[in-house]
Scaffold this motif. Structure first.
Motif, PDB file in Angstrom:
ATOM      1  N   ILE A   1    -121.511  21.094  46.178  1.00  9.28           N
ATOM      2  CA  ILE A   1    -123.074  21.022  46.359  1.00  9.28           C
ATOM      3  C   ILE A   1    -123.701  19.350  46.253  1.00  9.28           C
ATOM      4  N   LYS A   2    -124.773  19.346  47.060  1.00  3.57           N
ATOM      5  CA  LYS A   2    -125.545  17.482  46.604  1.00  3.57           C
ATOM      6  C   LYS A   2    -126.136  17.896  45.499  1.00  3.57           C
ATOM      7  N   ALA A   3    -126.133  17.894  44.345  1.00  6.18           N
ATOM      8  CA  ALA A   3    -126.805  17.843  43.348  1.00  6.18           C
ATOM      9  C   ALA A   3    -127.694  17.460  42.822  1.00  6.18           C
ATOM     10  N   ARG A   4    -128.414  16.151  43.393  1.00  8.05           N
ATOM     11  CA  ARG A   4    -128.738  14.672  43.177  1.00  8.05           C
ATOM     12  C   ARG A   4    -129.008  14.306  44.365  1.00  8.05           C
ATOM     13  N   THR A   5    -130.598  13.478  44.692  1.00  5.43           N
ATOM     14  CA  THR A   5    -130.062  11.901  46.115  1.00  5.43           C
ATOM     15  C   THR A   5    -130.676  11.321  45.601  1.00  5.43           C
ATOM     16  N   GLN A   6    -130.171   9.921  45.765  1.00  2.50           N
ATOM     17  CA  GLN A   6    -130.747   8.714  45.065  1.00  2.50           C
ATOM     18  C   GLN A   6    -131.934   8.368  46.275  1.00  2.50           C
ATOM     19  N   SER A   7    -133.065   7.902  45.188  1.00  4.99           N
ATOM     20  CA  SER A   7    -134.439   7.907  45.337  1.00  4.99           C
ATOM     21  C   SER A   7    -134.445   6.909  45.926  1.00  4.99           C
ATOM     22  N   ASP A   8    -133.594   5.632  45.681  1.00  2.00           N
ATOM     23  CA  ASP A   8    -133.647   3.859  46.462  1.00  2.00           C
ATOM     24  C   ASP A   8    -132.460   3.583  47.250  1.00  2.00           C
ATOM     25  N   ASN A   9    -132.674   2.145  48.038  1.00  2.00           N
ATOM     26  CA  ASN A   9    -131.479   2.228  48.606  1.00  2.00           C
ATOM     27  C   ASN A   9    -130.963   2.753  50.163  1.00  2.00           C
TER      28      ASN A   9
ATOM     29  N   PRO B   1    -126.680  14.049  34.631  1.00  5.73           N
ATOM     30  CA  PRO B   1    -126.880  14.353  33.665  1.00  5.73           C
ATOM     31  C   PRO B   1    -129.177  14.630  34.407  1.00  5.73           C
ATOM     32  N   GLU B   2    -129.889  14.622  33.897  1.00  7.23           N
ATOM     33  CA  GLU B   2    -130.853  14.062  34.317  1.00  7.23           C
ATOM     34  C   GLU B   2    -131.684  13.301  34.677  1.00  7.23           C
ATOM     35  N   TRP B   3    -131.306  11.758  33.887  1.00  5.82           N
ATOM     36  CA  TRP B   3    -132.000  11.068  34.733  1.00  5.82           C
ATOM     37  C   TRP B   3    -131.199  10.186  35.495  1.00  5.82           C
ATOM     38  N   LEU B   4    -130.296  10.934  35.983  1.00  9.14           N
ATOM     39  CA  LEU B   4    -129.140   9.882  37.073  1.00  9.14           C
ATOM     40  C   LEU B   4    -129.976  10.121  37.845  1.00  9.14           C
ATOM     41  N   ASP B   5    -130.111   8.482  38.756  1.00 11.94           N
ATOM     42  CA  ASP B   5    -130.737   8.775  40.123  1.00 11.94           C
ATOM     43  C   ASP B   5    -129.433   7.837  40.298  1.00 11.94           C
TER      44      ASP B   5
ATOM     45  N   TYR C   1    -122.802   3.278  35.552  1.00 11.81           N
ATOM     46  CA  TYR C   1    -124.938   3.446  36.149  1.00 11.81           C
ATOM     47  C   TYR C   1    -125.786   2.226  35.402  1.00 11.81           C
ATOM     48  N   ILE C   2    -126.069   1.779  35.004  1.00  7.38           N
ATOM     49  CA  ILE C   2    -126.277   0.336  34.197  1.00  7.38           C
ATOM     50  C   ILE C   2    -126.412  -1.111  35.141  1.00  7.38           C
ATOM     51  N   ASN C   3    -124.501  -0.966  35.247  1.00  8.51           N
ATOM     52  CA  ASN C   3    -123.907  -1.860  35.815  1.00  8.51           C
ATOM     53  C   ASN C   3    -124.324  -1.809  37.088  1.00  8.51           C
ATOM     54  N   LEU C   4    -123.794  -0.586  37.820  1.00  2.40           N
ATOM     55  CA  LEU C   4    -124.269  -1.728  39.402  1.00  2.40           C
ATOM     56  C   LEU C   4    -125.764  -0.954  39.795  1.00  2.40           C
ATOM     57  N   ARG C   5    -127.110  -0.405  38.581  1.00  5.19           N
ATOM     58  CA  ARG C   5    -128.127  -0.970  38.894  1.00  5.19           C
ATOM     59  C   ARG C   5    -128.655  -2.625  38.219  1.00  5.19           C
TER      60      ARG C   5
ATOM     61  N   ARG D   1    -113.485  16.316  32.301  1.00  2.00           N
ATOM     62  CA  ARG D   1    -112.141  16.265  31.002  1.00  2.00           C
ATOM     63  C   ARG D   1    -112.814  15.094  30.497  1.00  2.00           C
ATOM     64  N   GLN D   2    -113.341  14.179  30.794  1.00  2.00           N
ATOM     65  CA  GLN D   2    -113.413  12.013  30.480  1.00  2.00           C
ATOM     66  C   GLN D   2    -113.845  12.710  29.150  1.00  2.00           C
ATOM     67  N   ASN D   3    -113.496  11.427  27.706  1.00  2.00           N
ATOM     68  CA  ASN D   3    -114.114  11.135  26.596  1.00  2.00           C
ATOM     69  C   ASN D   3    -114.843  10.554  26.707  1.00  2.00           C
ATOM     70  N   ASN D   4    -116.194  10.908  26.072  1.00  2.00           N
ATOM     71  CA  ASN D   4    -117.174  10.089  26.224  1.00  2.00           C
ATOM     72  C   ASN D   4    -117.309  10.143  27.758  1.00  2.00           C
ATOM     73  N   LYS D   5    -117.906  10.911  28.396  1.00  2.00           N
ATOM     74  CA  LYS D   5    -118.145  11.282  29.229  1.00  2.00           C
ATOM     75  C   LYS D   5    -119.697  10.304  29.342  1.00  2.00           C
ATOM     76  N   LEU D   6    -120.793  10.884  29.008  1.00  2.00           N
ATOM     77  CA  LEU D   6    -122.453  11.276  29.194  1.00  2.00           C
ATOM     78  C   LEU D   6    -122.667   9.572  28.840  1.00  2.00           C
ATOM     79  N   ASP D   7    -120.996   8.907  27.497  1.00  2.00           N
ATOM     80  CA  ASP D   7    -121.647   6.958  28.116  1.00  2.00           C
ATOM     81  C   ASP D   7    -121.332   6.040  28.710  1.00  2.00           C
ATOM     82  N   LEU D   8    -119.536   6.667  28.865  1.00  2.00           N
ATOM     83  CA  LEU D   8    -119.363   5.387  29.975  1.00  2.00           C
ATOM     84  C   LEU D   8    -120.498   6.192  31.281  1.00  2.00           C
TER      85      LEU D   8
END
Length: 274
Positions: free
Chosen positions: A4-12, A61-65, A38-42, A26-33
């Motif tokens: 499924i497509k669970a989220r669509t980027q709002s720009d670009n 996560p809900e914050w991921l645009d 994401y910030i690095n790409l933004r 199963r990634q360790n520290n998944k959400l922090d990484l």
């Protein structure tokens, strides 16, 4: 399997480059990484389209645009990358591992080199890191004017160690490259000829595909990113039979992208919870 497509980027929407990443369930520290990735790409000096591939039903996560696709079953890293290529519509695509980080002007440098040279694929040089101090610090290329190369693999910790991909000393193109799906097709090596999964040598096999097609490749001798080396945590260092399977069966012409584009792995409508 389905997705499924669970989220669509709002720009670009019309960005020249899509950068994608596999988010292993199963990634360790998944959400922090994921957040620092994401910030690095933004922070890139040019706008990029971002695709994250989640597997095993893991939701973003809900914050991921970003464009977030969720597959119902577990995927290998190369199946996830192949899926991202299939689902991208940009002129260029680029992979970026969860624990690697780009200079803020890296995408601009790579796409500029691709356009100027008409190359099908462009790679750069990377500073090797052995801890997590690089994850949250923005930096601009070139990172350092002085660096050293050593051929050890896995890399051995030392100051100012570079990977040797952008300078050609290691013979690779780097942990993250930018390429044109129009030139090579919507394809990323996913399986050997007997249908078994590629576990660790997908990069090398993909570069071999470029060579077979006589597509132009370019290496930038600039430090465009920071590569995290941890043999105990990374897929490329895990024991597997990839080399034996390749020698015995060769590379399948069918990738996970073909299974998606051909409808074997269908996209279902997203049904929000509640």
């Amino acid at each position: 399997m389905h997705f499924i497509k669970a989220r669509t980027q709002s720009d670009n929407e019309t960005a020249l480059v899509t950068v994608f990443c596999a988010v292993w369930h199963r990634q360790n520290n998944k959400l922090d990484l994921l957040k620092s990735h994401y910030i690095n790409l933004r922070q890139q000096s040019v706008g990029v389209r971002i695709i994250y591939i989640f597997d095993n039903g893991d939701m973003p996560p809900e914050w991921l645009d970003a464009d977030c696709y969720v597959f119902s079953q577990a995927l290998s890293i190369y199946e996830a990358w192949s899926a991202a290529v299939a689902l991208s519509n940009s002129l260029f695509v680029m992979n970026l591992n969860m624990d690697d980080r780009l200079a803020t002007n890296a995408v601009e440098l790579l796409v500029g080199a691709a356009c100027a040279s008409s190359a099908g694929m462009v790679g750069g040089e990377w500073l090797v890191c052995f801890d997590n101090s690089h994850l949250d610090e923005p930096f601009k290329a070139p990172i350092l004017t002085a660096s050293e190369f050593a051929p050890d693999w896995p890399p051995k910790p030392r100051e100012r160690l570079r990977l040797g991909s952008g300078t050609g000393e290691r013979g690779t193109f780097g942990p993250a490259t930018l390429w044109s799906p129009k030139m090579v097709g919507k394809y990323y090596p996913s399986y050997f000829g007997d249908g078994s999964l590629i576990r660790s040598v997908g990069d090398a096999l993909f570069w071999h595909v470029f060579q077979q097609k006589n597509l132009k490749t370019v290496r930038l001798p600039l430090l465009i990113g920071k590569y995290f080396s941890s043999p105990s945590d990374q897929a490329e260092f895990r024991a597997n039979q990839d080399n034996e399977l390749y020698q015995r069966y060769g590379l399948s012409n069918v990738s996970f992208a073909d299974r998606i584009l051909g409808g074997e792995v269908p996209q279902l409508a997203f049904q929000p919870a509640g």
